[in-house]
Design a protein around this motif. Sequence first.
Motif, PDB file in Angstrom:
ATOM      1  N   ARG A 259      45.286 109.673 -39.904  1.00 11.31           N
ATOM      2  CA  ARG A 259      46.153 108.610 -40.426  1.00 11.31           C
ATOM      3  C   ARG A 259      47.381 109.198 -41.110  1.00 11.31           C
ATOM      4  O   ARG A 259      48.502 108.725 -40.903  1.00 11.31           O
ATOM      5  N   CYS A 260      47.164 110.235 -41.950  1.00 11.10           N
ATOM      6  CA  CYS A 260      48.296 110.821 -42.677  1.00 11.10           C
ATOM      7  C   CYS A 260      49.250 111.548 -41.736  1.00 11.10           C
ATOM      8  O   CYS A 260      50.463 111.560 -41.961  1.00 11.10           O
ATOM      9  N   LEU A 261      48.713 112.163 -40.687  1.00  8.77           N
ATOM     10  CA  LEU A 261      49.583 112.841 -39.735  1.00  8.77           C
ATOM     11  C   LEU A 261      50.365 111.843 -38.882  1.00  8.77           C
ATOM     12  O   LEU A 261      51.480 112.129 -38.435  1.00  8.77           O
ATOM     13  N   ALA A 262      49.768 110.676 -38.660  1.00  7.14           N
ATOM     14  CA  ALA A 262      50.453 109.650 -37.884  1.00  7.14           C
ATOM     15  C   ALA A 262      51.361 108.782 -38.748  1.00  7.14           C
ATOM     16  O   ALA A 262      52.259 108.119 -38.229  1.00  7.14           O
ATOM     17  N   ALA A 263      51.155 108.775 -40.075  1.00  6.90           N
ATOM     18  CA  ALA A 263      51.827 107.835 -40.980  1.00  6.90           C
ATOM     19  C   ALA A 263      53.337 107.854 -40.909  1.00  6.90           C
ATOM     20  O   ALA A 263      53.963 106.790 -40.970  1.00  6.90           O
ATOM     21  N   PRO A 264      54.016 109.021 -40.784  1.00  9.07           N
ATOM     22  CA  PRO A 264      55.486 108.983 -40.773  1.00  9.07           C
ATOM     23  C   PRO A 264      56.062 108.115 -39.671  1.00  9.07           C
ATOM     24  O   PRO A 264      57.143 107.553 -39.822  1.00  9.07           O
ATOM     25  N   ALA A 265      55.324 107.963 -38.553  1.00 11.05           N
ATOM     26  CA  ALA A 265      55.829 107.128 -37.465  1.00 11.05           C
ATOM     27  C   ALA A 265      55.106 105.795 -37.383  1.00 11.05           C
ATOM     28  O   ALA A 265      55.390 104.979 -36.515  1.00 11.05           O
ATOM     29  N   ALA A 266      54.133 105.603 -38.273  1.00 14.78           N
ATOM     30  CA  ALA A 266      53.338 104.377 -38.220  1.00 14.78           C
ATOM     31  C   ALA A 266      54.061 103.228 -38.903  1.00 14.78           C
ATOM     32  O   ALA A 266      55.119 103.376 -39.495  1.00 14.78           O
ATOM     33  N   ALA A 267      53.446 102.090 -38.840  1.00 17.01           N
ATOM     34  CA  ALA A 267      54.041 100.897 -39.449  1.00 17.01           C
ATOM     35  C   ALA A 267      54.157 101.080 -40.951  1.00 17.01           C
ATOM     36  O   ALA A 267      53.349 101.765 -41.565  1.00 17.01           O
ATOM     37  N   PRO A 268      55.160 100.458 -41.579  1.00 16.49           N
ATOM     38  CA  PRO A 268      55.317 100.575 -43.035  1.00 16.49           C
ATOM     39  C   PRO A 268      54.070 100.175 -43.801  1.00 16.49           C
ATOM     40  O   PRO A 268      53.793 100.700 -44.871  1.00 16.49           O
ATOM     41  N   GLY A 269      53.291  99.239 -43.264  1.00 15.28           N
ATOM     42  CA  GLY A 269      52.090  98.798 -43.954  1.00 15.28           C
ATOM     43  C   GLY A 269      51.086  99.902 -44.139  1.00 15.28           C
ATOM     44  O   GLY A 269      50.380  99.959 -45.149  1.00 15.28           O
ATOM     45  N   VAL A 270      50.967 100.814 -43.160  1.00 14.34           N
ATOM     46  CA  VAL A 270      50.027 101.933 -43.277  1.00 14.34           C
ATOM     47  C   VAL A 270      50.457 102.866 -44.399  1.00 14.34           C
ATOM     48  O   VAL A 270      49.661 103.307 -45.220  1.00 14.34           O
ATOM     49  N   ARG A 271      51.768 103.173 -44.438  1.00 18.43           N
ATOM     50  CA  ARG A 271      52.263 104.049 -45.501  1.00 18.43           C
ATOM     51  C   ARG A 271      52.078 103.402 -46.869  1.00 18.43           C
ATOM     52  O   ARG A 271      51.708 104.060 -47.835  1.00 18.43           O
ATOM     53  N   ALA A 272      52.331 102.113 -46.959  1.00 18.87           N
ATOM     54  CA  ALA A 272      52.164 101.415 -48.236  1.00 18.87           C
ATOM     55  C   ALA A 272      50.711 101.425 -48.673  1.00 18.87           C
ATOM     56  O   ALA A 272      50.401 101.596 -49.864  1.00 18.87           O
ATOM     57  N   LEU A 273      49.795 101.254 -47.717  1.00 15.39           N
ATOM     58  CA  LEU A 273      48.364 101.284 -48.037  1.00 15.39           C
ATOM     59  C   LEU A 273      47.965 102.636 -48.574  1.00 15.39           C
ATOM     60  O   LEU A 273      47.201 102.745 -49.539  1.00 15.39           O
ATOM     61  N   THR A 274      48.485 103.717 -47.981  1.00 14.05           N
ATOM     62  CA  THR A 274      48.165 105.068 -48.443  1.00 14.05           C
ATOM     63  C   THR A 274      48.653 105.280 -49.869  1.00 14.05           C
ATOM     64  O   THR A 274      47.935 105.789 -50.723  1.00 14.05           O
ATOM     65  N   ARG A 275      49.918 104.862 -50.136  1.00 12.80           N
ATOM     66  CA  ARG A 275      50.456 105.028 -51.483  1.00 12.80           C
ATOM     67  C   ARG A 275      49.680 104.198 -52.497  1.00 12.80           C
ATOM     68  O   ARG A 275      49.427 104.633 -53.620  1.00 12.80           O
ATOM     69  N   ALA A 276      49.284 102.989 -52.114  1.00  8.45           N
ATOM     70  CA  ALA A 276      48.538 102.120 -53.027  1.00  8.45           C
ATOM     71  C   ALA A 276      47.188 102.735 -53.374  1.00  8.45           C
ATOM     72  O   ALA A 276      46.758 102.704 -54.528  1.00  8.45           O
ATOM     73  N   ALA A 277      46.509 103.310 -52.372  1.00  7.45           N
ATOM     74  CA  ALA A 277      45.206 103.940 -52.614  1.00  7.45           C
ATOM     75  C   ALA A 277      45.341 105.109 -53.574  1.00  7.45           C
ATOM     76  O   ALA A 277      44.519 105.304 -54.479  1.00  7.45           O
ATOM     77  N   GLU A 278      46.394 105.917 -53.409  1.00 13.22           N
ATOM     78  CA  GLU A 278      46.611 107.045 -54.301  1.00 13.22           C
ATOM     79  C   GLU A 278      46.904 106.579 -55.722  1.00 13.22           C
ATOM     80  O   GLU A 278      46.460 107.190 -56.699  1.00 13.22           O
ATOM     81  N   SER A 279      47.655 105.502 -55.878  1.00 11.00           N
ATOM     82  CA  SER A 279      47.970 104.973 -57.207  1.00 11.00           C
ATOM     83  C   SER A 279      46.718 104.459 -57.909  1.00 11.00           C
ATOM     84  O   SER A 279      46.521 104.685 -59.107  1.00 11.00           O
ATOM     85  N   VAL A 280      45.857 103.765 -57.162  1.00  9.72           N
ATOM     86  CA  VAL A 280      44.609 103.267 -57.740  1.00  9.72           C
ATOM     87  C   VAL A 280      43.729 104.425 -58.187  1.00  9.72           C
ATOM     88  O   VAL A 280      43.143 104.409 -59.276  1.00  9.72           O
TER      89      VAL A 280
END
Length: 616
Positions: A259-280
């Motif tokens: 997921r993280c390797l694909a994230a730069p080209a993935a939909a913005p929602g995936v990147r936002a989900l990753t950042r949200a999980a790290e913040s939590v």
Amino acid sequence: MPNVLRILFVHGVGNQQADTSWQGGWEDAARAGLKRWEPQADPVFDYVMYDDLFAAEEITAAGTAEAVIKLLGSGAVSAAAAVGDAVSGAAEWIGGLFGGRRGWLDTMSDRARWTAGMVVQWAENERLQRRCRQRVVEKINAFRPDVVAAHSLGSLLCYDSFSHPDTRGSIAGKTFVSFGSQIGNWFVKNTFAGRLRELDQAARWYHLYNARDNVFTAPIRIVHPTFEQVNTPSDVGGLDAHDAVRYLGHANTVDRVWRCLAAPAAAPGVRALTRAAESVAAAVRPPAHRALIVGINNYRGSIPALAGCVNNAFMVSSVLQELKFPADGIRLLLDERATAAAIRERLAWLLDDVRPGERRVFAFSGHGAQLPTYNAAETVDGVDECLVPVDFDWSAARAITDDEFALLTADLPYGVEFYAFLDCCHSGGMSRSGGAVRGVDAPDDVRHRMMRWDKSKQMWRPRRVTPLNRKIASEDVENVRRRYAGAAGVTRRIGRSMSLRGLPTSAYDKVRALRGHSGPFLPVLIEACGEGESAQEYQHGAASYGAFTFCLAKVFREMSRTRPPTLHQLVAAVKEELQDFGFGQTPQLLGPEKILSQPLGVVATRAASRGKSKRR
């Protein structure tokens, strides 16, 4: 993800160049993981092949047998007791290599030469290491990958390349994925002078770990923003659990790595989900300053009961809270709940995600013992000091040994303050001591392991055991050997990480300088008594305490009324107090001099420490 993600695979043990049919499975697993997050992903692959380098370095059947003995004897099996069936699993794996669990040293196979033999061959051959580094770097320069994913022995070759000063730049800006890896194995770690360090030039390092993979794999506990261990448990064990496709296609690998390797080209929602999980995760982080306190009065079976250990636990907790340790950061394990498994689990919590400037405290009040250890050739090779859990049965699986500490502490950041207060003794081990209060005498069959019959004298004598490190054993007894390996040089003294101090001093210093570290992390060890002495109990009116813990708390509170003492000052004063009370025990102190010489003030609050750290 770049327009086309470039993945360089590095295979593991097993003569992989003879049959490359495995490559398709690896590629399919990686492609499927990426497409889960980016349907248009179309990665390209290449491989580092290196079996020819090992084939050029001769190893005989006898050499293979010696290799396996070294790998098993490194302490890997002893430490693996923490994950349940790993001991028997490793034995079954070795048995599979050699046609059966009994007599395996007599039936060397070509399979063994291309498995355990390769690992030890690489670890002990500097010329081979150099050639492997060259092979890895040449392929990286030619292929220019975004990701280097290495299995088993291949991960050793890559870590060596990415941490060596001549070639560490080859991983700059790239992602490293290690899986089914022996990087953290005791024997291998000694090659790196007992410590692994972060790959600070890598964009990211993911270590995929499966506790049921018994092919000498090990977890890695590096604390660094670019490192992450991803647990990839399986419902199978042994060689099946070592399968590369299982690692690459595991659900946790798909979620955390692909997921993280694909994230730069993935939909913005995936990147936002990753950042949200790290913040939590950052918001719910447990207290920065933590303590685990163990007190055992009532042991199972024939182990003598004690009286003051539970009172010790509450006294230590009260002192720590006076030092501003948060109450919710202090956990107690008392009596029946203080099993070996529970202590291991809480120790992992205690040292999880620890960062420079944070304090972690482990306090143990109970019995100590000495446990004879066997190597893979089934001969006694030393003695482990150990802490005695409530379910202790004279096996490594139900003891807390130096290897347990090393597994958790060796790679901790040097700026961490980890204190271990041990109110127990280990004098009641291999000889009849006449009643060491907090040390357990071994049963006669266990004592026999460390004895030999002298026919000429018609009496039993201590068995001759090779020193753990001949160089350490020849150093000044008072300042080196006694403090780390005991008076005889054969004891893995608890907290010293002796399994990771196997190199001679000159080689040890050379490798530490080369790899840019100072060796295994050393906790601050405050012990109730010296080697061969007894830790005694004290009756304070109607209440019982350990004499050491009672005097320690009493003296610390008295000294702190004027100014916080250093540990040097505190332990010296406790020694005098114990003598005044009539106790014949001498408290011991070992640790980094910088910490031993600083005042023991209150801990910083999370709000205050947050302002000093860029990571919070």
